[in-house]
Design a protein around this motif. Structure first.
Motif, PDB file in Angstrom:
ATOM      1  N   SER A   1      -4.606 -24.234  37.332  1.00 41.15           N
ATOM      2  CA  SER A   1      -3.668 -25.029  37.926  1.00 41.15           C
ATOM      3  C   SER A   1      -2.810 -24.433  38.580  1.00 41.15           C
ATOM      4  N   GLY A   2      -2.797 -23.517  39.152  1.00 42.49           N
ATOM      5  CA  GLY A   2      -1.891 -22.560  40.105  1.00 42.49           C
ATOM      6  C   GLY A   2      -2.417 -23.120  41.454  1.00 42.49           C
ATOM      7  N   SER A   3      -1.753 -22.285  42.569  1.00 45.54           N
ATOM      8  CA  SER A   3      -1.731 -22.522  44.001  1.00 45.54           C
ATOM      9  C   SER A   3      -2.851 -21.528  44.782  1.00 45.54           C
ATOM     10  N   LEU A   4      -3.219 -20.524  43.658  1.00 46.58           N
ATOM     11  CA  LEU A   4      -4.153 -19.333  44.284  1.00 46.58           C
ATOM     12  C   LEU A   4      -5.468 -19.306  43.626  1.00 46.58           C
ATOM     13  N   ASP A   5      -6.540 -19.260  44.209  1.00 49.82           N
ATOM     14  CA  ASP A   5      -7.790 -18.956  43.531  1.00 49.82           C
ATOM     15  C   ASP A   5      -7.585 -17.759  42.721  1.00 49.82           C
ATOM     16  N   ILE A   6      -8.503 -18.022  41.375  1.00 49.23           N
ATOM     17  CA  ILE A   6      -8.503 -17.046  40.291  1.00 49.23           C
ATOM     18  C   ILE A   6      -9.854 -16.169  40.895  1.00 49.23           C
ATOM     19  N   GLY A   7      -9.765 -14.844  40.992  1.00 53.57           N
ATOM     20  CA  GLY A   7     -10.804 -14.205  41.418  1.00 53.57           C
ATOM     21  C   GLY A   7     -11.873 -13.843  40.199  1.00 53.57           C
ATOM     22  N   LYS A   8     -10.911 -13.386  39.151  1.00 53.10           N
ATOM     23  CA  LYS A   8     -11.551 -12.838  37.848  1.00 53.10           C
ATOM     24  C   LYS A   8     -10.811 -13.283  36.504  1.00 53.10           C
ATOM     25  N   VAL A   9     -11.360 -13.338  35.475  1.00 49.84           N
ATOM     26  CA  VAL A   9     -10.887 -13.509  34.268  1.00 49.84           C
ATOM     27  C   VAL A   9     -11.163 -12.348  33.230  1.00 49.84           C
ATOM     28  N   LEU A  10      -9.929 -11.789  32.720  1.00 52.29           N
ATOM     29  CA  LEU A  10     -10.114 -10.471  31.822  1.00 52.29           C
ATOM     30  C   LEU A  10      -9.779 -11.144  30.405  1.00 52.29           C
ATOM     31  N   LEU A  11     -10.533 -11.077  29.601  1.00 49.22           N
ATOM     32  CA  LEU A  11     -10.408 -11.386  28.134  1.00 49.22           C
ATOM     33  C   LEU A  11     -10.302 -10.277  27.168  1.00 49.22           C
ATOM     34  N   THR A  12      -9.284 -10.438  26.383  1.00 48.31           N
ATOM     35  CA  THR A  12      -8.945  -9.174  25.548  1.00 48.31           C
ATOM     36  C   THR A  12      -9.018 -10.000  23.971  1.00 48.31           C
ATOM     37  N   THR A  13      -9.558  -9.375  22.978  1.00 48.30           N
ATOM     38  CA  THR A  13      -9.844  -9.763  21.783  1.00 48.30           C
ATOM     39  C   THR A  13      -8.908  -8.750  20.803  1.00 48.30           C
ATOM     40  N   ALA A  14      -8.182  -9.718  20.021  1.00 51.67           N
ATOM     41  CA  ALA A  14      -7.327  -9.158  18.814  1.00 51.67           C
ATOM     42  C   ALA A  14      -7.484  -9.945  17.684  1.00 51.67           C
ATOM     43  N   TYR A  15      -7.857  -9.339  16.256  1.00 54.31           N
ATOM     44  CA  TYR A  15      -7.935 -10.227  15.179  1.00 54.31           C
ATOM     45  C   TYR A  15      -7.103  -9.342  13.932  1.00 54.31           C
ATOM     46  N   THR A  16      -6.915 -10.121  13.201  1.00 55.86           N
ATOM     47  CA  THR A  16      -6.416  -9.423  11.839  1.00 55.86           C
ATOM     48  C   THR A  16      -7.159  -9.855  10.672  1.00 55.86           C
ATOM     49  N   VAL A  17      -7.736  -9.223   9.803  1.00 58.62           N
ATOM     50  CA  VAL A  17      -8.376  -9.564   8.524  1.00 58.62           C
ATOM     51  C   VAL A  17      -7.510  -9.572   7.305  1.00 58.62           C
ATOM     52  N   THR A  18      -7.485 -10.640   6.547  1.00 63.10           N
ATOM     53  CA  THR A  18      -6.951 -10.547   5.394  1.00 63.10           C
ATOM     54  C   THR A  18      -7.966 -10.610   4.348  1.00 63.10           C
ATOM     55  N   ASP A  19      -7.981  -9.342   3.585  1.00 62.25           N
ATOM     56  CA  ASP A  19      -8.895  -8.969   2.435  1.00 62.25           C
ATOM     57  C   ASP A  19      -8.304  -9.570   1.109  1.00 62.25           C
ATOM     58  N   ALA A  20      -8.914 -10.733   0.815  1.00 57.65           N
ATOM     59  CA  ALA A  20      -8.423 -11.379  -0.278  1.00 57.65           C
ATOM     60  C   ALA A  20      -8.520 -10.606  -1.781  1.00 57.65           C
ATOM     61  N   LYS A  21      -9.356  -9.927  -2.145  1.00 55.64           N
ATOM     62  CA  LYS A  21      -9.716  -9.041  -3.117  1.00 55.64           C
ATOM     63  C   LYS A  21      -9.490  -7.528  -3.111  1.00 55.64           C
ATOM     64  N   GLY A  22      -9.128  -7.068  -1.749  1.00 55.05           N
ATOM     65  CA  GLY A  22      -8.871  -5.727  -1.528  1.00 55.05           C
ATOM     66  C   GLY A  22     -10.064  -4.756  -1.753  1.00 55.05           C
ATOM     67  N   ASP A  23     -11.375  -5.294  -1.711  1.00 57.77           N
ATOM     68  CA  ASP A  23     -12.394  -4.647  -1.777  1.00 57.77           C
ATOM     69  C   ASP A  23     -13.341  -4.369  -0.568  1.00 57.77           C
ATOM     70  N   ASN A  24     -12.635  -4.739   0.587  1.00 61.10           N
ATOM     71  CA  ASN A  24     -13.685  -4.320   2.012  1.00 61.10           C
ATOM     72  C   ASN A  24     -13.885  -3.110   2.111  1.00 61.10           C
ATOM     73  N   THR A  25     -15.141  -2.976   2.337  1.00 61.04           N
ATOM     74  CA  THR A  25     -15.682  -1.605   3.137  1.00 61.04           C
ATOM     75  C   THR A  25     -15.811  -1.590   4.355  1.00 61.04           C
ATOM     76  N   GLU A  26     -16.118  -2.867   4.632  1.00 62.33           N
ATOM     77  CA  GLU A  26     -16.529  -2.948   6.166  1.00 62.33           C
ATOM     78  C   GLU A  26     -15.549  -3.963   6.929  1.00 62.33           C
ATOM     79  N   ASP A  27     -15.691  -3.991   8.043  1.00 61.14           N
ATOM     80  CA  ASP A  27     -14.962  -4.844   8.925  1.00 61.14           C
ATOM     81  C   ASP A  27     -15.226  -6.182   8.898  1.00 61.14           C
ATOM     82  N   PHE A  28     -14.713  -7.253   8.741  1.00 57.29           N
ATOM     83  CA  PHE A  28     -15.250  -8.456   8.622  1.00 57.29           C
ATOM     84  C   PHE A  28     -15.515  -8.990  10.033  1.00 57.29           C
ATOM     85  N   GLY A  29     -14.891  -8.449  11.021  1.00 53.01           N
ATOM     86  CA  GLY A  29     -15.210  -8.651  12.270  1.00 53.01           C
ATOM     87  C   GLY A  29     -16.759  -8.371  13.008  1.00 53.01           C
TER      88      GLY A  29
END
Length: 195
Positions: free
Chosen positions: A74-102
């Motif tokens: 929606s801007g006035s300049l062409d976009i040359g590239k898009v950089l995507l960063t990922t962040a997440y948080t896991v809520t461990d319902a039982k507190g028993d996770n030994t691995e990352d849900f992600g």
């Protein structure tokens, strides 16, 4: 002629000579002209629609979810590239996770709605979180944008398939857990050029 008179006449002559020389340096023609210049910077404005990609409850291993959204310049300049960063948080319902849900949520970037079986790039959320955004641009956005970027006023679809991986093992530790995912899209301009 006395010495005082000679000195006065000499000084008067010197003054007259200096004033003529000095006055001569200011006698010239002149002219001036002004130019007005404007430098207006363009804008980069990457819009993502919808802003909430996925909101799913009661997932189980083996479930898949396909979501598509639009990337719009929606801007006035062409976009040359898009950089995507990922962040997440896991809520461990039982507190028993030994691995990352992600590590158990797979992400497949697809070409478009007509070719849903054609995967551009596949990884997990955990890998995306630690990935250099430049790599993702090369593997996902360059193929989607045909390496031309996203011109001003244009829209391009991004289709993503999320898979809750069924690894054939006990995944009970993830029962009741939730994962909040944030994707940040950073638009970069095309290279500057001589104009």
């Amino acid at each position: 002629m006395n010495i005082k008179k000679q000195l006065s006449t000499g000084l008067l002559s010197a003054f007259l000579g200096i004033s003529l020389i000095g006055g001569g340096t200011y006698a010239y023609f002149s002219n001036s002209a002004e130019t007005t210049n404007t430098f207006a910077a363009g804008t980069l404005d990457l819009a993502v629609n919808p802003t909430q990609i996925i909101d799913v409850n009661d997932m189980k291993p083996g479930d898949t979810f396909i979501r598509d959204f639009e990337l719009q310049n929606s801007g006035s300049l062409d976009i040359g590239k898009v950089l995507l960063t990922t962040a997440y948080t896991v809520t461990d319902a039982k507190g028993d996770n030994t691995e990352d849900f992600g590590e158990h949520i797979e992400v497949e970037f697809l070409y478009n709605m007509d070719k849903l079986d054609e995967v551009i790039y596949k990884t997990t959320l955990a890998q995306l979180k630690n990935m250099n955004p430049e790599v993702l641009n090369e593997r996902v956005f360059e193929p989607i944008f045909n390496e031309k970027g996203l011109p001003t006023g244009k829209v391009n679809d991004l289709v993503v398939k999320f898979n809750f991986i069924d690894n054939g093992k006990d995944q009970n530790q993830f029962q009741g857990d939730s994962l909040d995912l944030t994707w940040t899209f950073n638009a970069h301009q095309t290279d500057g050029k001589q104009r």
